[in-house]
Write an enzyme that holds these catalytic residues in place. Structure first.
Site, PDB file in Angstrom:
ATOM      1  N   ASN A   1      52.718  65.443  31.742  1.00 16.89           N
ATOM      2  CA  ASN A   1      53.393  66.730  31.657  1.00 16.89           C
ATOM      3  C   ASN A   1      54.290  66.953  32.879  1.00 16.89           C
ATOM      4  O   ASN A   1      54.714  65.994  33.524  1.00 16.89           O
ATOM      5  CB  ASN A   1      52.391  67.874  31.448  1.00 16.89           C
ATOM      6  N   ARG A   2      54.546  68.189  33.228  1.00 14.50           N
ATOM      7  CA  ARG A   2      55.599  68.501  34.191  1.00 14.50           C
ATOM      8  C   ARG A   2      55.055  68.998  35.533  1.00 14.50           C
ATOM      9  O   ARG A   2      54.044  69.689  35.578  1.00 14.50           O
ATOM     10  CB  ARG A   2      56.539  69.561  33.604  1.00 14.50           C
TER      11      ARG A   2
ATOM     12  N   HIS B   1      55.830  63.317  33.032  1.00 12.36           N
ATOM     13  CA  HIS B   1      55.060  62.119  32.648  1.00 12.36           C
ATOM     14  C   HIS B   1      55.132  60.981  33.662  1.00 12.36           C
ATOM     15  O   HIS B   1      55.132  59.805  33.295  1.00 12.36           O
ATOM     16  CB  HIS B   1      55.519  61.614  31.288  1.00 12.36           C
TER      17      HIS B   1
ATOM     18  N   HIS C   1      49.513  59.870  24.332  1.00 11.79           N
ATOM     19  CA  HIS C   1      50.659  60.572  23.738  1.00 11.79           C
ATOM     20  C   HIS C   1      50.935  60.078  22.316  1.00 11.79           C
ATOM     21  O   HIS C   1      52.082  59.853  21.950  1.00 11.79           O
ATOM     22  CB  HIS C   1      51.889  60.385  24.628  1.00 11.79           C
ATOM     23  N   SER C   2      49.893  59.947  21.511  1.00  8.54           N
ATOM     24  CA  SER C   2      50.092  59.544  20.115  1.00  8.54           C
ATOM     25  C   SER C   2      50.668  60.700  19.300  1.00  8.54           C
ATOM     26  O   SER C   2      50.303  61.861  19.489  1.00  8.54           O
ATOM     27  CB  SER C   2      48.771  59.092  19.494  1.00  8.54           C
TER      28      SER C   2
ATOM     29  N   GLU D   1      47.624  66.439  23.121  1.00  7.10           N
ATOM     30  CA  GLU D   1      47.467  65.750  24.397  1.00  7.10           C
ATOM     31  C   GLU D   1      46.468  66.479  25.297  1.00  7.10           C
ATOM     32  O   GLU D   1      46.818  67.455  25.955  1.00  7.10           O
ATOM     33  CB  GLU D   1      48.817  65.642  25.102  1.00  7.10           C
TER      34      GLU D   1
ATOM     35  N   ASP E   1      55.580  73.331  22.272  1.00  7.11           N
ATOM     36  CA  ASP E   1      55.474  72.385  23.384  1.00  7.11           C
ATOM     37  C   ASP E   1      54.781  73.135  24.511  1.00  7.11           C
ATOM     38  O   ASP E   1      55.360  73.394  25.556  1.00  7.11           O
ATOM     39  CB  ASP E   1      56.842  71.863  23.803  1.00  7.11           C
TER      40      ASP E   1
END
Length: 359
Positions: free
Chosen positions: A84-85, A110, A184-185, A325, A255
């Site tokens: 993530n960020r 990521h 991250h599927s 996730e 998201d």
């Protein structure tokens, strides 16, 4: 007699000459495939309804190694050191400031440019009476991606007799660092990637979510889901409240990181292991439940996938898959009020997630 089986095949050669392998792990009913390039899950095969011996692949992926090398989609990928960020691609720890890659505007996403999904991992096959799978290991060196500490990582993907794919993440660092690892599927339980997932139903145990700004960075506010488009506590169509999702540029979908209100004061990346999500495709009657001990889960409805050429000639469309996730909160290195993502020197990081299939 056990039906467990692992088949290893060549998957290609990296530019540095390393041979990449693909491992198909089966319990006689379902199977998944994973490669030592990026610990990437390339497929999950579930039996077709009323069609003996036929299977659907329910995750997005590619046919060959080169497509994974050249992709930034994170299809099936292991993501770290921090998923993530992180705001402004920097954080401070123990009086030191660490600068990371700005690969998402002015922020880090990521892990930056040197992503775990594009690294080669040492693989080891595991098989016994209860499960079979693959264990991957690698050292993430000091200042790789800009993070402190030499981090020894082991990632295990296991399949048991209950049709559960178990993901176990463990790590230890020789210096204080931060960590946030996820898979991250992109799931589409129908197996029909000519269609999107908007008609699939989702139920979440989470009672809160993180508000984000227009860069998808948390504002610090933890919002109760009640009365909002983020309330999935009762099963509903993924698309039901798309039009009402506000507060960020999500390109028409979700998201966002979901969480529990009772975790907001905990200084730990883990809670008790619990079921946090159920994805349901009514046409095939397939269900997948997600269990984890991590404090959050990013719901991502593949808002930025557009005409991506994938496996077996498929063209993946916007909202063609959904990511669930499990993780720590995004930007938690910069948010003291969030559960801590700090891994102290010598401390063992242990996190797990299970994808449980009802077929």
């Amino acid at each position: 007699m056990s039906e467990f089986d692992i088949k290893k095949t060549d998957f290609g050669v990296l530019p540095d000459g390393k041979q990449v392998s693909l491992y198909k792990v089966s319990n006689g009913k379902i199977s998944f495939s994973v490669t030592d390039y990026g610990c990437t899950i390339t497929s999950i095969l579930l039996p077709k309804k009323d069609k003996d011996g036929e299977y659907d692949d329910i995750v997005m992926g590619y046919d060959n190694l080169n497509d994974y090398i050249n992709s930034s989609t994170c299809f099936g990928a292991l993501v770290g050191r921090f998923a993530n960020r992180i705001k402004d691609a920097s954080f401070s720890l123990k009086g030191n400031t660490y600068h990371l890659d700005k690969n998402d505007g002015k922020n880090m996403l990521h892990g930056g440019f040197f992503r775990y999904e594009h690294q080669f991992w040492t693989a080891k096959e595991i098989i016994n009476e209860d499960f079979c799978g693959i264990s991957f290991s690698r050292k993430s060196s000091f200042e790789e991606q800009g993070f402190p500490g030499n981090l020894d990582i082991t990632i295990s993907y296991k399949l048991n007799k209950k049709n559960e794919i178990i993901l176990e993440y463990s790590a230890v660092s020789d210096a204080d660092t931060v960590i946030n690892i996820t898979n991250h599927s992109y799931f589409n339980l129908s197996g029909d990637f000519s269609k999107n997932v908007l008609d699939e139903k989702l139920e979440l145990a989470f009672d809160a979510y993180l508000e984000v700004n227009d860069e998808l960075i948390p504002t610090g506010k933890i919002i109760d889901v009640e009365g909002t488009p983020f309330d999935f506590r009762k099963e509903k169509l993924l698309s039901k409240d798309f039009a009402a999702v506000k507060g960020s540029d999500v390109n028409g979908g979700y998201d966002h990181c979901f969480c529990f209100k009772d975790c907001k004061e905990k200084k730990s990346w883990t809670c008790d292991v619990k079921k946090v999500a159920v994805l349901h495709d009514e046409k095939t009657n397939r269900k997948m439940s997600v269990w984890t001990n991590l404090v959050g889960m990013q719901l991502y409805t593949s808002n930025f996938i557009d005409n991506e050429k994938g496996r077996n000639g498929a063209v993946y469309m916007k909202h063609g898959g959904v990511c669930l996730e499990t993780q720590c909160y995004p930007d938690s290195p910069n948010r003291e009020a969030f559960p801590s993502c700090v891994l102290t020197k010598g401390e063992k990081y242990n996190a797990c997630t299970k994808f449980c299939f009802d077929i």
